[in-house]
Motif scaffolding. Sequence first.
Motif, PDB file in Angstrom:
ATOM      1  N   CYS A  62      43.908  36.527  51.937  1.00 19.80           N
ATOM      2  CA  CYS A  62      43.012  37.391  51.102  1.00 19.80           C
ATOM      3  C   CYS A  62      41.987  36.400  50.455  1.00 19.80           C
ATOM      4  N   GLN A  63      40.940  37.057  50.182  1.00 24.47           N
ATOM      5  CA  GLN A  63      39.789  36.489  49.128  1.00 24.47           C
ATOM      6  C   GLN A  63      39.261  37.342  48.468  1.00 24.47           C
ATOM      7  N   CYS A  64      38.770  36.932  47.082  1.00 28.60           N
ATOM      8  CA  CYS A  64      38.441  37.890  46.220  1.00 28.60           C
ATOM      9  C   CYS A  64      36.794  38.171  46.705  1.00 28.60           C
ATOM     10  N   GLU A  65      36.414  39.224  46.226  1.00 29.58           N
ATOM     11  CA  GLU A  65      35.190  39.716  46.569  1.00 29.58           C
ATOM     12  C   GLU A  65      34.268  39.011  45.458  1.00 29.58           C
ATOM     13  N   ASP A  66      32.813  39.207  45.974  1.00 28.15           N
ATOM     14  CA  ASP A  66      31.710  38.415  44.981  1.00 28.15           C
ATOM     15  C   ASP A  66      31.749  38.999  43.513  1.00 28.15           C
ATOM     16  N   GLY A  67      31.752  38.063  42.622  1.00 26.23           N
ATOM     17  CA  GLY A  67      31.879  38.713  40.963  1.00 26.23           C
ATOM     18  C   GLY A  67      33.065  38.848  40.600  1.00 26.23           C
ATOM     19  N   PHE A  68      34.287  38.263  41.603  1.00 25.71           N
ATOM     20  CA  PHE A  68      35.702  38.269  40.865  1.00 25.71           C
ATOM     21  C   PHE A  68      36.405  36.821  41.258  1.00 25.71           C
ATOM     22  N   ALA A  69      37.151  36.620  40.712  1.00 24.80           N
ATOM     23  CA  ALA A  69      38.150  35.257  40.853  1.00 24.80           C
ATOM     24  C   ALA A  69      39.527  35.530  40.628  1.00 24.80           C
ATOM     25  N   ASN A  70      40.346  34.809  41.485  1.00 26.96           N
ATOM     26  CA  ASN A  70      41.731  34.947  41.542  1.00 26.96           C
ATOM     27  C   ASN A  70      42.333  34.328  40.262  1.00 26.96           C
ATOM     28  N   THR A  71      43.238  34.876  39.551  1.00 29.26           N
ATOM     29  CA  THR A  71      43.869  34.780  38.377  1.00 29.26           C
ATOM     30  C   THR A  71      44.394  33.204  38.447  1.00 29.26           C
ATOM     31  N   LYS A  72      45.033  32.933  39.711  1.00 28.70           N
ATOM     32  CA  LYS A  72      45.591  31.601  39.817  1.00 28.70           C
ATOM     33  C   LYS A  72      44.491  30.598  40.273  1.00 28.70           C
ATOM     34  N   LYS A  73      43.349  30.877  40.363  1.00 28.72           N
ATOM     35  CA  LYS A  73      42.581  30.028  40.981  1.00 28.72           C
ATOM     36  C   LYS A  73      42.480  29.522  42.321  1.00 28.72           C
ATOM     37  N   LYS A  74      42.827  30.281  43.331  1.00 26.39           N
ATOM     38  CA  LYS A  74      43.405  30.146  44.849  1.00 26.39           C
ATOM     39  C   LYS A  74      42.210  30.685  45.517  1.00 26.39           C
ATOM     40  N   VAL A  75      41.701  30.121  46.499  1.00 24.31           N
ATOM     41  CA  VAL A  75      40.513  30.529  47.086  1.00 24.31           C
ATOM     42  C   VAL A  75      41.256  31.435  48.484  1.00 24.31           C
ATOM     43  N   ASN A  76      42.095  31.198  48.967  1.00 21.17           N
ATOM     44  CA  ASN A  76      42.845  31.898  49.980  1.00 21.17           C
ATOM     45  C   ASN A  76      44.456  32.236  49.540  1.00 21.17           C
ATOM     46  N   PHE A  77      44.823  33.563  49.334  1.00 20.70           N
ATOM     47  CA  PHE A  77      46.010  33.757  48.799  1.00 20.70           C
ATOM     48  C   PHE A  77      46.677  35.056  49.436  1.00 20.70           C
ATOM     49  N   THR A  78      47.746  35.338  49.277  1.00 20.52           N
ATOM     50  CA  THR A  78      48.249  36.469  49.399  1.00 20.52           C
ATOM     51  C   THR A  78      48.598  37.283  48.071  1.00 20.52           C
ATOM     52  N   MET A  79      48.919  38.614  48.426  1.00 18.98           N
ATOM     53  CA  MET A  79      49.120  39.317  47.224  1.00 18.98           C
ATOM     54  C   MET A  79      50.130  39.030  46.325  1.00 18.98           C
ATOM     55  N   ASP A  80      51.020  38.059  46.607  1.00 20.36           N
ATOM     56  CA  ASP A  80      51.804  37.631  45.565  1.00 20.36           C
ATOM     57  C   ASP A  80      51.504  36.606  44.758  1.00 20.36           C
ATOM     58  N   ASP A  81      50.252  35.866  45.243  1.00 18.72           N
ATOM     59  CA  ASP A  81      49.546  34.584  44.476  1.00 18.72           C
ATOM     60  C   ASP A  81      48.723  35.333  43.261  1.00 18.72           C
ATOM     61  N   GLY A  82      48.579  36.506  42.840  1.00 22.27           N
ATOM     62  CA  GLY A  82      48.122  37.023  41.607  1.00 22.27           C
ATOM     63  C   GLY A  82      46.864  37.987  42.199  1.00 22.27           C
ATOM     64  N   GLN A  83      45.912  38.412  41.056  1.00 20.83           N
ATOM     65  CA  GLN A  83      45.052  39.502  41.388  1.00 20.83           C
ATOM     66  C   GLN A  83      43.566  38.737  41.170  1.00 20.83           C
ATOM     67  N   CYS A  84      42.432  39.629  41.455  1.00 13.42           N
ATOM     68  CA  CYS A  84      41.196  39.487  41.379  1.00 13.42           C
ATOM     69  C   CYS A  84      40.567  39.934  40.152  1.00 13.42           C
ATOM     70  N   LYS A  85      40.217  39.185  39.296  1.00  8.74           N
ATOM     71  CA  LYS A  85      39.645  39.910  37.853  1.00  8.74           C
ATOM     72  C   LYS A  85      37.987  39.472  37.909  1.00  8.74           C
ATOM     73  N   ASP A  86      37.369  40.536  37.173  1.00  2.42           N
ATOM     74  CA  ASP A  86      35.856  40.384  37.154  1.00  2.42           C
ATOM     75  C   ASP A  86      35.462  38.948  36.283  1.00  2.42           C
ATOM     76  N   VAL A  87      34.388  38.514  36.948  1.00  4.90           N
ATOM     77  CA  VAL A  87      33.752  37.276  36.341  1.00  4.90           C
ATOM     78  C   VAL A  87      32.709  37.682  35.458  1.00  4.90           C
ATOM     79  N   ASN A  88      32.596  37.220  34.187  1.00  2.00           N
ATOM     80  CA  ASN A  88      31.747  37.612  33.169  1.00  2.00           C
ATOM     81  C   ASN A  88      30.415  36.486  33.281  1.00  2.00           C
TER      82      ASN A  88
END
Length: 736
Positions: A62-88
């Motif tokens: 998995c990868q975050c959409e543009d404008g979002f970033a993974n909470t654990k700062k991973k580029v490639n991750f699975t659903m167990d590695d965190g969620q994507c939150k909005d980037v301000n």
Amino acid sequence: MGPRKALLILGLMCMLGECFSKCPDGFGNNHDICEDIDECKEFEGGCGNNTVCFNTNGSFYCQCEDGFANTKKKVNFTMDDGQCKDVNECYDNKEICGHKAVCFNLLGSYNCTCHSGYTNPTNDLKHCIDIDECKEAEMKKDLCGIKGTCKNIDGSYWCMCPEGYTNYGHESTPCSELDCETFQANSRPAQSLKGLADMMRDNCLALSNPHIASEGKTDGEALLEKLLTAIEAILSPGHLNHSKDMSGFLQTVEKSIRHIGPQLKDSITEMETTEIGAKIAVQRGKTQPTGPILLTNENARLDTDWTTAAGTGTYPGFALAALLTYKNLEKSVNNSFEELKGHEKNAKNPSSFKISSKVVSVVVSNPSTQNLSSPVNITLRHLNETAESSEVEYICAYWNDRGAWSKEGCHQQQTNATHTVCTCEHLSSFAVLMALYPMTHPFALILITKIGLTMSLLCLVLCILTFKFCRSIQGTRTTIHLHLCVCLFVADLIFLAGISKTEPVGGCRFVAAMLHIFFLGVFMWMLLEGVQLYRMVVLVFNATIRPLYLFIAGYGTPLVIVIISAIVNPKGYGTKEHCWLSLKDGFIWSFFGPVCCIIFLNVFFFIITVWKLAQKFTSLNPDLSTLNKIKAFTVTAIAQLCILGLMWVFGAFLFEEGIGTTVAAYLFTILNSLQGALIFVMHCLLSKQVREEYAYFLSCICTPQKKRYSDLSSTNPSSSQSRGSQSGQHTGESQI
């Protein structure tokens, strides 16, 4: 491990008899063939919100959409590695929109909004360009006014005003024409008023100078403070004694506030001195403001709206509304009611007027204040709490250009004991006037007055005849009672015949002076009675007072008081409603003052008399007959003083101008009617000697006998002497 290698290993194992029925993780069995499973299709949303799923051979990531970033700062991750939150983006990059726009963060993105004066025609987030307002204004022709010149600057524009025009130091405000000659003082100015007009004219001329206006040297707050200080200097000494001076002053102040308002920086400005309080609201902008306006202080409240305050003409870029409250001006304008005559609710009963609130001025930027688009509401607090009644009416009025109070265009919306709400169709200086109508007594009160006083006069006539001709009671007390009745008889007769005869003026003043003399005379003779009772108890012998001294005190003292009062205030006798003493300037105390002193002295003498009587009753050999007579005399004198004193307690309210109560009038009339009957009962009917004289007199009238000459000649002289000695035994005071 590649797919071919996996299949080869699987085939060898099957040849060796070791085939298995299930495929490795990420593969599925298809007719004994293991094929890759596309997890992204089979498990939609398996990566979570705001993510993109990528399938691989035997797995996925998995990868975050543009404008979002993974909470654990991973580029490639699975659903167990965190969620994507909005980037301000606006927070991470302060210059992301440039200095001509403001950044607004969006979910997964951001937006740049250009500052006022800039635009983004290509919708490029980072390319805001300046708007040339001056070119657009060439078609509108009203950006800087008729005489103003528009100059474009980065992000805004300036209005360059020629001489005689100003934008009050606000570059983007249209140029308004200045009429500095409006502050020219009129033909008969007070010197201090001329100084105020000159100060405002100098400021106006300075504003009309383009160099001073462009440098922004105007200070509205300082100028407002100077204005209020100048107003205080004018009002404190009372320089405005003429109605035309007052009109010029009020107009100058209103023009000054209208001139100062656009120079104020704050939307609400409030200042106060000992003579005036000012509250000013200002709105600025390229479009005319809307909404309600509410300005209040402890004495007044203004309710209107910005549409009314700004007017329907060309909008100059600002609007103002001001509420001015004069703290002591009502004393200077408590006159000029000529134009209100004929507006009374009862034309047959003309009223008198007086100011009943603080004087307030309402100022707006609307140049057409004589014909407002909608009326304004002004709530004024009364100076004194007085409920409206049949004798009182509250009137909303304004001070017109002719220097007089008028009610045209102003109407009373509602009123109570403390406030009156006025609705006015024009703006000026306003106040609540209280119309005082003379009290009109009902027919029943008039009837009681005439019948009661007539009965009182008849009783007083009987008392006067009794005290004059009844020989058995002659003495100092009887002389006092005789002249007390004479004074009360004359006072009641004048009161009944002339209290309401206000025309001619000279006759009314004479009636008031006579009432003053004889009512004071009544109290003076009562004081002499108290003095005589005191002497009868304290002095055993020679308790009488020479008649000359009685006449000097009983008639001379009231005459001296009236002469002094007439010299001090000759116009104090007689009012428009009654022939009595005026209530103005405390002149009524020329009557109530001596009355209060006499009552105080009488109470003092009565207390001493009662105390001495109590001592004599407890002595070893008291003369009970004499003491009982003095006791009876004292009781009647105290009762007489209480009735007459109580009568004038209510009489104090009877002649109040416009607010006399009917209850006080009834009580005064009843007690006044009781005076003659009270004296007749106490001093005549309750006296044994007088009753015997009445009986003897009635017997002579009812059974007349004509005696022969022989009867008269044979009359025993000793019988005549015995009747005389018998009468002498009941002489009362002479025996004491």
